[in-house]
Write a protein that holds these residues in place. Structure first.
Motif, PDB file in Angstrom:
ATOM      1  N   GLN A 163       0.831  -1.206   0.000  1.00 34.76           N
ATOM      2  CA  GLN A 163       0.000   0.000   0.000  1.00 34.76           C
ATOM      3  C   GLN A 163       0.865   1.255   0.000  1.00 34.76           C
ATOM      4  O   GLN A 163       0.543   2.246  -0.644  1.00 34.76           O
ATOM      5  CB  GLN A 163      -0.934  -0.011   1.201  1.00 34.76           C
ATOM      6  N   GLN A 164       1.978   1.190   0.724  1.00 33.84           N
ATOM      7  CA  GLN A 164       2.889   2.324   0.719  1.00 33.84           C
ATOM      8  C   GLN A 164       3.528   2.500  -0.658  1.00 33.84           C
ATOM      9  O   GLN A 164       3.762   3.615  -1.106  1.00 33.84           O
ATOM     10  CB  GLN A 164       3.970   2.134   1.796  1.00 33.84           C
ATOM     11  N   GLY A 167       1.097   4.404  -2.495  1.00 32.03           N
ATOM     12  CA  GLY A 167       1.069   5.767  -1.983  1.00 32.03           C
ATOM     13  C   GLY A 167       2.262   6.598  -2.444  1.00 32.03           C
ATOM     14  O   GLY A 167       2.178   7.819  -2.536  1.00 32.03           O
ATOM     15  N   GLN A 168       3.367   5.905  -2.726  1.00 33.37           N
ATOM     16  CA  GLN A 168       4.555   6.603  -3.210  1.00 33.37           C
ATOM     17  C   GLN A 168       4.505   6.814  -4.726  1.00 33.37           C
ATOM     18  O   GLN A 168       5.463   7.321  -5.311  1.00 33.37           O
ATOM     19  CB  GLN A 168       5.815   5.822  -2.850  1.00 33.37           C
TER      20      GLN A 168
ATOM     21  N   MET B  67      -7.209   4.185  -2.793  1.00 31.78           N
ATOM     22  CA  MET B  67      -5.822   3.912  -3.177  1.00 31.78           C
ATOM     23  C   MET B  67      -5.733   3.288  -4.572  1.00 31.78           C
ATOM     24  O   MET B  67      -4.648   2.902  -5.003  1.00 31.78           O
ATOM     25  CB  MET B  67      -5.169   2.946  -2.179  1.00 31.78           C
ATOM     26  N   LEU B  88      -2.273   9.627  -7.490  1.00 28.99           N
ATOM     27  CA  LEU B  88      -1.333   8.831  -6.691  1.00 28.99           C
ATOM     28  C   LEU B  88       0.112   9.073  -7.130  1.00 28.99           C
ATOM     29  O   LEU B  88       1.033   9.018  -6.329  1.00 28.99           O
ATOM     30  CB  LEU B  88      -1.663   7.340  -6.815  1.00 28.99           C
ATOM     31  N   ASN B  91       2.049  12.254  -5.331  1.00 24.49           N
ATOM     32  CA  ASN B  91       2.207  12.320  -3.882  1.00 24.49           C
ATOM     33  C   ASN B  91       0.950  12.873  -3.200  1.00 24.49           C
ATOM     34  O   ASN B  91       0.986  13.872  -2.502  1.00 24.49           O
ATOM     35  CB  ASN B  91       3.424  13.196  -3.539  1.00 24.49           C
ATOM     36  N   ILE B  93      -1.620  10.743  -1.470  1.00 19.54           N
ATOM     37  CA  ILE B  93      -2.093  10.047  -0.277  1.00 19.54           C
ATOM     38  C   ILE B  93      -0.936   9.512   0.557  1.00 19.54           C
ATOM     39  O   ILE B  93      -0.063   8.811   0.048  1.00 19.54           O
ATOM     40  CB  ILE B  93      -3.004   8.855  -0.651  1.00 19.54           C
ATOM     41  N   ALA B  94      -0.935   9.870   1.841  1.00 15.80           N
ATOM     42  CA  ALA B  94      -0.037   9.221   2.795  1.00 15.80           C
ATOM     43  C   ALA B  94      -0.892   8.255   3.598  1.00 15.80           C
ATOM     44  O   ALA B  94      -1.839   8.671   4.268  1.00 15.80           O
ATOM     45  CB  ALA B  94       0.611  10.243   3.705  1.00 15.80           C
ATOM     46  N   TYR B  95      -0.582   6.976   3.509  1.00 14.92           N
ATOM     47  CA  TYR B  95      -1.423   5.956   4.115  1.00 14.92           C
ATOM     48  C   TYR B  95      -0.776   5.434   5.399  1.00 14.92           C
ATOM     49  O   TYR B  95       0.400   5.088   5.420  1.00 14.92           O
ATOM     50  CB  TYR B  95      -1.626   4.810   3.118  1.00 14.92           C
ATOM     51  N   GLN B 172       6.217  12.035   4.356  1.00 19.01           N
ATOM     52  CA  GLN B 172       5.767  12.023   2.958  1.00 19.01           C
ATOM     53  C   GLN B 172       5.184  13.376   2.548  1.00 19.01           C
ATOM     54  O   GLN B 172       5.299  13.796   1.411  1.00 19.01           O
ATOM     55  CB  GLN B 172       4.736  10.918   2.739  1.00 19.01           C
TER      56      GLN B 172
END
Lengths: 280, 283
Positions: A163-164, A167-168, B67, B88, B91, B93-95, B172
């Protein structure tokens, strides 16, 4: 004394040494990602699924890696597709697909018996590798080592937290394909060294041992590469004197080293050795 | 005396643009389960929004849709006016994951994990710049984790484990922060520290979504609530939306029973609930 240097007097042994070491290092590096991602079974599956590709390559006089890579990736796509379509568990899909691929490989071998012996496929022939095959293995290994050297941080992120990764702004599908491609490539290489049955060990044990030794990923990569390469070298060396299958000795050596480390590592059963006792 | 939620409401009103725009979103799974059914909601930017729902109410599915992991059957999600997949890459969403989703044996240190919050913005070889290192150090300091920065993540306490991933999201520096059950298994100190950080971030203009089934302190920290039970039960400013009726419809009979036991007004739908009236929703 000179007896100990005997193995280096033969060109096929020398070739066996460097091929085994190089494959050991490559497998060791990749095994870190495979075990942390929980892809051990998938690695085993791919190492069997490349077999029909190897046979077809032989028949068509292609370089082995081409057919093997294609059939490995087809199997990977098949596993993913089957899982999605059927809703079956991952390991079930893997089991169905890779056995089917392996069965096709066995069928092809038995249909064209002169081309390639089943024994070579199953058990490898480290000391019988022809010079042009050795060159191919050199190219595959250096390519994989290069990709890991350049992309290890993205592969690590993908392994740790998908998931990260999203997100990146990185492509999970792309990294997944990259890792599958690396496994398929390394599987073909290792198949020629230790055979389809033992490729799994090369792709798991060095990483597992390294995991027990450290809590830092770069150190884990280093240990796994050293273990993979060093034990492959040692295994070929010992096999000369024991006069047994080199692949078998390599894999057995890996387990022999893994076990005492398991007993002493703080991650494994370190409480047996530690004076303070208790696992943190 | 002004309550925290009213203060939040005032801030929300000052900030007009839409951060998350969900239109007629329906998501189903291959086993026939319909997780989200015609969900439409708009969340303003620069606000803290609590997304509430029981297990199976579609919260995780909504996260996946945000996401871009779960493709909608119908409808759309837009973030700050752009399609999810496009945003996405920028930059957006910081999850912050649930603790259960993390492999705590993984051989990475606290600092390594926080640095992963910078990875997408680094050069091709992913070598951290001085700016990346500075942001990581700052984020670690904000969550009070500098002292344990070199520890392997499995060597942390429950509260510290949460703080690592908050620090990663801070490093982030995305426009939207999405937190999945951030208060589960966390002590009061950590919860309060975490809420302070979320408020600071909100005041700095970040949009924050807290996805949770834990109702305690929702009125304290959230400006907006969105209640999900496959469909949207209610969505709007906390002061008007966080009511017993809506909670009952969101969580079903369980909450209604608990409300009766705790002596709260289960029937009156127009009264926003204060913290003391809230039952703990059983997990």
């Amino acid at each position: 004394m000179s007896v100990l240097l005997d193995p280096f007097a033969y060109s096929f042994m020398v070739r066996g040494f460097w091929v085994a070491t190089l494959i050991g290092v490559t497998c060791g590096l990749l095994s870190c990602f495979v075990i942390l991602k929980g892809w051990s079974l998938l690695g085993d599956a791919l190492s069997h699924a490349v077999v029909p590709g190897v046979v077809v390559s032989h028949l068509m006089a292609w370089p082995l890696v081409v057919g093997a890579f294609i059939s490995g990736m087809l199997a990977a796509v098949g596993i993913g597709g089957l899982r999605k379509l059927s809703g079956l568990k991952g390991d079930t899909s893997i089991g169905i697909m890779f056995t089917a691929f392996f069965a096709v490989g066995m069928l092809l071998i038995s249909a064209f018996p002169s081309m390639l012996s089943l024994t070579t496929i199953l058990f490898g022939n480290l000391l019988g590798i022809a010079p042009h095959d050795a060159l191919q293995l050199l190219v595959i290994s250096l390519f994989c080592i290069g990709v890991i050297a350049l992309r290890w941080k993205d592969l690590l992120l993908f392994t740790f937290d998908e998931q990260q990764t999203i997100g990146q702004g990185l492509s999970v599908r792309g990294l997944q394909l990259l890792m599958l491609a690396l496994i398929a490539l390394v599987a073909v290489a290792a198949l020629q060294a230790v055979g389809a049955i033992l490729v799994m060990a090369m792709l798991i044990t060095p990483g597992a041992t390294a995991f027990l030794l450290t809590r830092r990923f770069p150190a884990m990569l280093l240990y796994a590469a050293l273990l993979g390469g060093g034990l492959a070298f040692g295994g070929v060396y010992l096999s000369y004197f024991l006069d047994v299958s080199a692949g078998g000795v390599v894999v057995l050596l890996q387990f022999i080293v893994f076990f005492p480390i398991l007993l002493c590592s703080p991650r494994g059963m370190g409480w047996l050795c530690s004076a303070r006792g208790g696992v943190r | 005396m002004r309550t925290p939620s009213l203060r939040g409401l005032a801030l929300t009103a000052n900030n007009g643009s839409i951060a998350v725009d969900i239109q007629h979103l329906s998501v189903g799974y291959s086993n026939g389960v319909i997780a989200l059914d015609d969900v439409s909601a708009q969340l303003p930017s620069g606000a803290i929004c609590a997304v509430l729902g029981a297990n199976g109410g579609g919260k995780s599915t909504l996260c996946k849709a945000l996401m871009g992991i779960q493709r909608p059957h119908r409808g759309s999600v837009r973030l700050f006016g752009g399609a999810v997949n496009r945003m996405l890459k920028r930059n957006t969403i910081a999850y912050v994951p649930q603790s259960d989703d993390i492999d705590w044996d993984f051989p990475v240190s606290v600092q390594d994990v926080v640095m992963m919050g910078r990875q997408g913005q680094m050069n091709w070889l992913r070598i951290p710049s001085r700016d990346d290192k500075r942001r990581v150090a700052q984020s670690l300091e904000r969550v009070g984790m500098q002292a344990v920065a070199r520890r392997q993540i499995g060597e942390l306490s429950g509260g510290q484990k949460k703080r690592v991933f908050i620090a990663r999201a801070l490093a982030q520096h995305a426009r939207l922060m999405l937190l999945d059950e951030p208060f589960t298994g966390v002590d009061m100190t950590t919860e309060n520290d975490l809420l302070d950080i979320l408020r600071e971030e909100r005041n700095a203009g970040t949009t924050i979504m807290v996805v949770t089934h834990n109702l305690s302190s929702v009125p304290d920290y959230s400006d907006q609530v969105m209640m999900l039970n496959r469909r949207v039960i209610a969505c709007g400013p906390t002061a008007h939306t966080f009511t017993a009726t809506h909670l009952g419809n969101t969580f079903g009979g369980v909450v209604n029973e608990l409300l009766k036991v705790t002596g709260a007004v289960a029937g009156e739908g127009n009264v926003a609930m204060s913290r003391s009236q809230l039952p703990e929703y059983p997990q």
